[in-house]
Design a protein around this motif. Structure first.
Motif, PDB file in Angstrom:
ATOM      1  N   LEU A   6      22.242  45.996  22.387  1.00  0.00           N
ATOM      2  CA  LEU A   6      22.242  44.621  22.857  1.00  0.00           C
ATOM      3  C   LEU A   6      22.611  43.700  21.699  1.00  0.00           C
ATOM      4  N   GLN A   7      23.553  42.806  21.932  1.00  0.00           N
ATOM      5  CA  GLN A   7      23.977  41.888  20.881  1.00  0.00           C
ATOM      6  C   GLN A   7      24.280  40.512  21.467  1.00  0.00           C
ATOM      7  N   VAL A  44      32.561  41.233  11.478  1.00  0.00           N
ATOM      8  CA  VAL A  44      32.218  40.032  12.234  1.00  0.00           C
ATOM      9  C   VAL A  44      31.667  39.012  11.241  1.00  0.00           C
ATOM     10  N   PRO A  45      32.154  37.780  11.247  1.00  0.00           N
ATOM     11  CA  PRO A  45      31.599  36.782  10.328  1.00  0.00           C
ATOM     12  C   PRO A  45      30.072  36.780  10.376  1.00  0.00           C
ATOM     13  N   LYS A  46      29.434  36.845   9.224  1.00  0.00           N
ATOM     14  CA  LYS A  46      27.987  37.088   9.174  1.00  0.00           C
ATOM     15  C   LYS A  46      27.155  36.020   9.870  1.00  0.00           C
ATOM     16  N   ASP A  47      27.641  34.789   9.878  1.00  0.00           N
ATOM     17  CA  ASP A  47      26.853  33.747  10.523  1.00  0.00           C
ATOM     18  C   ASP A  47      27.058  33.722  12.042  1.00  0.00           C
ATOM     19  N   TRP A  48      27.958  34.570  12.558  1.00  0.00           N
ATOM     20  CA  TRP A  48      28.164  34.635  14.001  1.00  0.00           C
ATOM     21  C   TRP A  48      27.101  35.468  14.700  1.00  0.00           C
ATOM     22  N   LEU A  49      26.581  36.481  14.044  1.00  0.00           N
ATOM     23  CA  LEU A  49      25.610  37.360  14.671  1.00  0.00           C
ATOM     24  C   LEU A  49      24.266  36.648  14.804  1.00  0.00           C
ATOM     25  N   LYS A  50      23.802  36.512  16.048  1.00  0.00           N
ATOM     26  CA  LYS A  50      22.536  35.830  16.310  1.00  0.00           C
ATOM     27  C   LYS A  50      21.428  36.806  16.714  1.00  0.00           C
ATOM     28  N   PHE A  51      21.815  37.926  17.304  1.00  0.00           N
ATOM     29  CA  PHE A  51      20.808  38.862  17.798  1.00  0.00           C
ATOM     30  C   PHE A  51      21.410  40.260  17.906  1.00  0.00           C
ATOM     31  N   PHE A  52      20.627  41.247  17.485  1.00  0.00           N
ATOM     32  CA  PHE A  52      21.036  42.655  17.589  1.00  0.00           C
ATOM     33  C   PHE A  52      19.792  43.490  17.858  1.00  0.00           C
ATOM     34  N   TYR A  53      19.870  44.363  18.848  1.00  0.00           N
ATOM     35  CA  TYR A  53      18.739  45.214  19.186  1.00  0.00           C
ATOM     36  C   TYR A  53      19.237  46.609  19.547  1.00  0.00           C
ATOM     37  N   ALA A  54      18.691  47.611  18.853  1.00  0.00           N
ATOM     38  CA  ALA A  54      19.102  48.993  19.115  1.00  0.00           C
ATOM     39  C   ALA A  54      17.982  49.950  18.748  1.00  0.00           C
ATOM     40  N   ILE A 111      20.378  32.627  28.718  1.00  0.00           N
ATOM     41  CA  ILE A 111      20.623  34.064  28.589  1.00  0.00           C
ATOM     42  C   ILE A 111      19.403  34.703  27.941  1.00  0.00           C
ATOM     43  N   THR A 112      18.828  35.688  28.619  1.00  0.00           N
ATOM     44  CA  THR A 112      17.635  36.365  28.117  1.00  0.00           C
ATOM     45  C   THR A 112      17.882  37.870  28.050  1.00  0.00           C
ATOM     46  N   TYR A 113      17.607  38.451  26.908  1.00  0.00           N
ATOM     47  CA  TYR A 113      17.727  39.896  26.719  1.00  0.00           C
ATOM     48  C   TYR A 113      16.365  40.532  26.979  1.00  0.00           C
ATOM     49  N   ILE A 114      16.334  41.540  27.837  1.00  0.00           N
ATOM     50  CA  ILE A 114      15.083  42.165  28.256  1.00  0.00           C
ATOM     51  C   ILE A 114      15.175  43.671  28.045  1.00  0.00           C
ATOM     52  N   GLU A 115      14.152  44.249  27.441  1.00  0.00           N
ATOM     53  CA  GLU A 115      14.143  45.698  27.284  1.00  0.00           C
ATOM     54  C   GLU A 115      13.463  46.340  28.490  1.00  0.00           C
ATOM     55  N   ALA A 116      13.666  47.642  28.642  1.00  0.00           N
ATOM     56  CA  ALA A 116      13.236  48.318  29.860  1.00  0.00           C
ATOM     57  C   ALA A 116      11.727  48.402  30.021  1.00  0.00           C
TER      58      ALA A 116
END
Length: 332
Positions: free
Chosen positions: A251-252, A281-291, A311-316
């Protein structure tokens, strides 16, 4: 706006759905549009034809649909691992899709489908034809558009559903090969012309593009060169709100200098940790990463109201991981 929220909060309002060219279903009356975005959920080609991640993700999608309400699901490709389906009677439709996403709250929710690279290793035409078999499977063409209007306002939403494999070529995940060129240049150019025409003509308050391959990603596959070269300039020129994709199994959320949000939701069947392309990817562009490889998958919940897209990221397992907003387009 960035915050964690509980997915147990009930949604109290309704919305109206109009002009969806992919489905003849009658419109429902609601004052917001809510949907889930899920990619790379395609199970396995052998018994039990699913994975623990897919099953857990499907179960939590059912919970979110029941507690928060959803109106459709964007399926972002790689619907059937590892080589798509053979024909319209393939048992994978039942054993990887119908029997897994089986919560009562999902039974009447339409899916709007595009193909991924693994789907193109099989029979994509059969997936398109399955639209006539399943009341919730909507896949009218390799690429198509969806159009919505929120009731009680003049707020409009357009979603362009693309076939990035036809646009850029297929890839081989097992050999680590990324798409190099489309198989049919005429077909690729025709789709790209269609995309530009739609983007240029759109006056929608929220303009979304969806494809399987990412434009930008820090993970295993990274940015798709073809899309960076051909699609990214169009997204910027026509001030697209967001680009949704899968392909990388995590998730990104990435946001560029133009404010375009890149929503990567590829955790529907496998979860893979990789930051192989972080420097691409420009470093200031990444806002969220989940793995988190111990996680049981995840997906994205989107709510659009007249002022903004949330926009909401939800884990299982039900935890809300990250939330952000994208404003209504201005100066159209």
């Amino acid at each position: 706006m960035e915050m964690a929220i509980s997915v147990k909060i009930a949604v109290m309002f309704l919305f109206i759905l109009q002009g969806v060219r992919a489905s003849p279903r009658p419109a429902a009356k609601m004052d917001k549009i809510r949907f889930l975005a899920l990619g790379d959920w395609g199970g396995l080609p052998f018994s039990p034809y699913t994975t623990p991640v897919e099953k857990s993700t499907a179960q939590q999608m059912g919970v979110v649909a029941e507690t928060m309400g959803i109106d459709f699901i964007l399926s972002l490709g790689d619907n059937f691992y590892y080589s798509g389906v053979n024909d319209i009677t393939d048992n994978r439709f039942q054993e990887t899709f119908e029997e897994i996403f089986s919560a009562k709250s999902l039974k009447d929710v339409p899916w709007y489908v595009i193909a991924g690279n693994h789907d193109h290793s099989g029979n994509v035409t059969a997936q398109i034809k399955y639209s006539k078999v399943s009341k919730r499977w909507n896949f009218p063409h390799y690429y198509y558009d969806l159009n919505f209007t929120i009731a009680g306002s003049n707020t409009t939403i357009t979603i362009l559903m693309l076939d990035t494999v036809l646009l850029c070529g297929n890839s081989d995940d097992f050999l680590g090969m990324e798409p190099e060129a489309p198989k049919d240049y005429h077909m690729a150019n025709t789709q790209l012309e269609w995309v530009e025409e739609k983007l240029k003509a759109s006056r929608s308050d929220f303009l979304i593009v969806a494809g399987h391959y990412p434009v930008w990603s820090i993970a295993e596959h990274g940015p798709t060169k073809c899309l960076v070269q051909k699609l990214y300039p169009l997204l910027a020129q026509y001030r697209v709100s967001a680009y949704f994709c899968g392909h990388d199994h995590n998730l990104q959320f990435i946001q560029d200098d133009n404010g375009i949000g890149y929503v990567l939701s590829g955790a529907g069947n496998f979860m893979e940790y990789s930051i192989k392309h972080k420097t691409h990817v420009p470093k200031d562009w990444l806002k969220f990463f989940y793995a988190d490889i111990s996680s049981l998958g995840g997906f994205v919940y989107v709510e659009i109201i007249p002022e903004q897209m949330i926009i909401t990221y939800i884990e299982a397992r039900g935890k809300s991981l990250y939330q952000t907003t994208i404003p209504r387009r201005s100066g159209r």
